[in-house]
Design a protein around this motif. Structure first.
Motif, PDB file in Angstrom:
ATOM      1  N   VAL A   2      23.809   7.782  62.256  1.00  0.00           N
ATOM      2  CA  VAL A   2      23.180   7.342  63.494  1.00  0.00           C
ATOM      3  C   VAL A   2      22.072   8.314  63.638  1.00  0.00           C
ATOM      4  O   VAL A   2      22.406   9.451  63.650  1.00  0.00           O
ATOM      5  CB  VAL A   2      24.193   7.265  64.826  1.00  0.00           C
ATOM      6  N   LYS A   3      20.921   7.822  64.231  1.00  0.00           N
ATOM      7  CA  LYS A   3      19.895   8.454  64.601  1.00  0.00           C
ATOM      8  C   LYS A   3      19.817   8.747  66.301  1.00  0.00           C
ATOM      9  O   LYS A   3      19.415   7.933  67.012  1.00  0.00           O
ATOM     10  CB  LYS A   3      18.736   8.228  64.018  1.00  0.00           C
ATOM     11  N   TYR A  32      28.981  10.750  72.920  1.00  0.00           N
ATOM     12  CA  TYR A  32      28.079  10.974  72.478  1.00  0.00           C
ATOM     13  C   TYR A  32      28.103  12.330  71.835  1.00  0.00           C
ATOM     14  O   TYR A  32      27.708  12.753  70.585  1.00  0.00           O
ATOM     15  CB  TYR A  32      26.985  11.204  73.405  1.00  0.00           C
ATOM     16  N   ALA A  33      28.865  13.163  72.412  1.00  0.00           N
ATOM     17  CA  ALA A  33      29.391  14.508  71.722  1.00  0.00           C
ATOM     18  C   ALA A  33      29.934  14.338  70.391  1.00  0.00           C
ATOM     19  O   ALA A  33      29.745  15.177  69.430  1.00  0.00           O
ATOM     20  CB  ALA A  33      30.179  15.579  72.566  1.00  0.00           C
ATOM     21  N   ARG A  34      30.822  13.418  70.026  1.00  0.00           N
ATOM     22  CA  ARG A  34      31.544  13.258  68.855  1.00  0.00           C
ATOM     23  C   ARG A  34      30.463  12.609  67.906  1.00  0.00           C
ATOM     24  O   ARG A  34      30.445  13.212  66.540  1.00  0.00           O
ATOM     25  CB  ARG A  34      32.606  11.993  69.135  1.00  0.00           C
ATOM     26  N   ILE A  35      29.458  11.828  68.199  1.00  0.00           N
ATOM     27  CA  ILE A  35      28.616  11.154  67.412  1.00  0.00           C
ATOM     28  C   ILE A  35      27.317  12.175  67.007  1.00  0.00           C
ATOM     29  O   ILE A  35      26.926  12.383  65.853  1.00  0.00           O
ATOM     30  CB  ILE A  35      27.956   9.984  67.980  1.00  0.00           C
ATOM     31  N   ALA A  37      28.018  15.631  66.835  1.00  0.00           N
ATOM     32  CA  ALA A  37      28.529  16.548  65.901  1.00  0.00           C
ATOM     33  C   ALA A  37      28.606  16.090  64.664  1.00  0.00           C
ATOM     34  O   ALA A  37      28.060  16.591  63.675  1.00  0.00           O
ATOM     35  CB  ALA A  37      29.951  16.555  66.393  1.00  0.00           C
ATOM     36  N   SER A  38      28.711  14.519  64.294  1.00  0.00           N
ATOM     37  CA  SER A  38      28.719  14.174  63.124  1.00  0.00           C
ATOM     38  C   SER A  38      27.310  14.058  62.498  1.00  0.00           C
ATOM     39  O   SER A  38      27.097  14.333  61.298  1.00  0.00           O
ATOM     40  CB  SER A  38      29.269  12.542  63.080  1.00  0.00           C
ATOM     41  N   ASP A  39      26.401  13.681  63.527  1.00  0.00           N
ATOM     42  CA  ASP A  39      25.019  13.468  63.067  1.00  0.00           C
ATOM     43  C   ASP A  39      24.220  14.842  62.648  1.00  0.00           C
ATOM     44  O   ASP A  39      23.614  15.073  61.814  1.00  0.00           O
ATOM     45  CB  ASP A  39      24.303  12.844  64.186  1.00  0.00           C
ATOM     46  N   THR A  40      24.806  16.005  63.251  1.00  0.00           N
ATOM     47  CA  THR A  40      24.122  17.364  63.011  1.00  0.00           C
ATOM     48  C   THR A  40      24.916  18.061  62.231  1.00  0.00           C
ATOM     49  O   THR A  40      24.671  19.322  61.935  1.00  0.00           O
ATOM     50  CB  THR A  40      23.874  18.172  64.465  1.00  0.00           C
ATOM     51  N   GLY A  41      26.056  17.606  61.576  1.00  0.00           N
ATOM     52  CA  GLY A  41      27.157  18.440  60.608  1.00  0.00           C
ATOM     53  C   GLY A  41      27.884  19.394  61.442  1.00  0.00           C
ATOM     54  O   GLY A  41      28.459  20.167  60.514  1.00  0.00           O
ATOM     55  N   LEU A  42      28.340  19.367  62.570  1.00  0.00           N
ATOM     56  CA  LEU A  42      29.333  20.033  63.127  1.00  0.00           C
ATOM     57  C   LEU A  42      30.452  19.723  62.784  1.00  0.00           C
ATOM     58  O   LEU A  42      30.871  18.754  62.687  1.00  0.00           O
ATOM     59  CB  LEU A  42      28.916  20.272  64.611  1.00  0.00           C
ATOM     60  N   THR A  43      31.216  20.527  62.541  1.00  0.00           N
ATOM     61  CA  THR A  43      32.904  20.350  62.504  1.00  0.00           C
ATOM     62  C   THR A  43      33.549  19.824  63.674  1.00  0.00           C
ATOM     63  O   THR A  43      34.793  19.141  63.758  1.00  0.00           O
ATOM     64  CB  THR A  43      33.616  21.499  61.985  1.00  0.00           C
TER      65      THR A  43
END
Length: 69
Positions: A2-3, A32-35, A37-43
């Motif tokens: 997602v962008k 939003y925080a979950r998405i 994290a996924s979008d920016t490569g955070l674990t």
């Protein structure tokens, strides 16, 4: 993937404030925080408290009326 409008968040010294949010806004921020994290490569998702400031900053930067004022 997602962008999102919100990209990586710089590690800056925060200023603590208190706000009251509706349960619906809290749920949306958590999602939003979950998405994010996924979008920016955070674990792990970032704490929503860390997201609110950059979101407000982005909102104000895109508000033409605020910029003209």
């Amino acid at each position: 993937m997602v962008k999102l409008k919100l990209g990586p968040i710089e590690d800056d010294k925060p200023v603590k404030i208190s706000v009251e949010l509706s349960a619906a806004v809290h749920r949306d921020l958590t999602a939003y925080a979950r998405i994010h994290a996924s979008d920016t490569g955070l674990t792990h998702p970032m704490a929503i408290e860390r997201l609110i400031g950059p979101m407000l900053e982005r909102f104000m930067a895109s508000d033409r009326g605020f910029r003209r004022g």
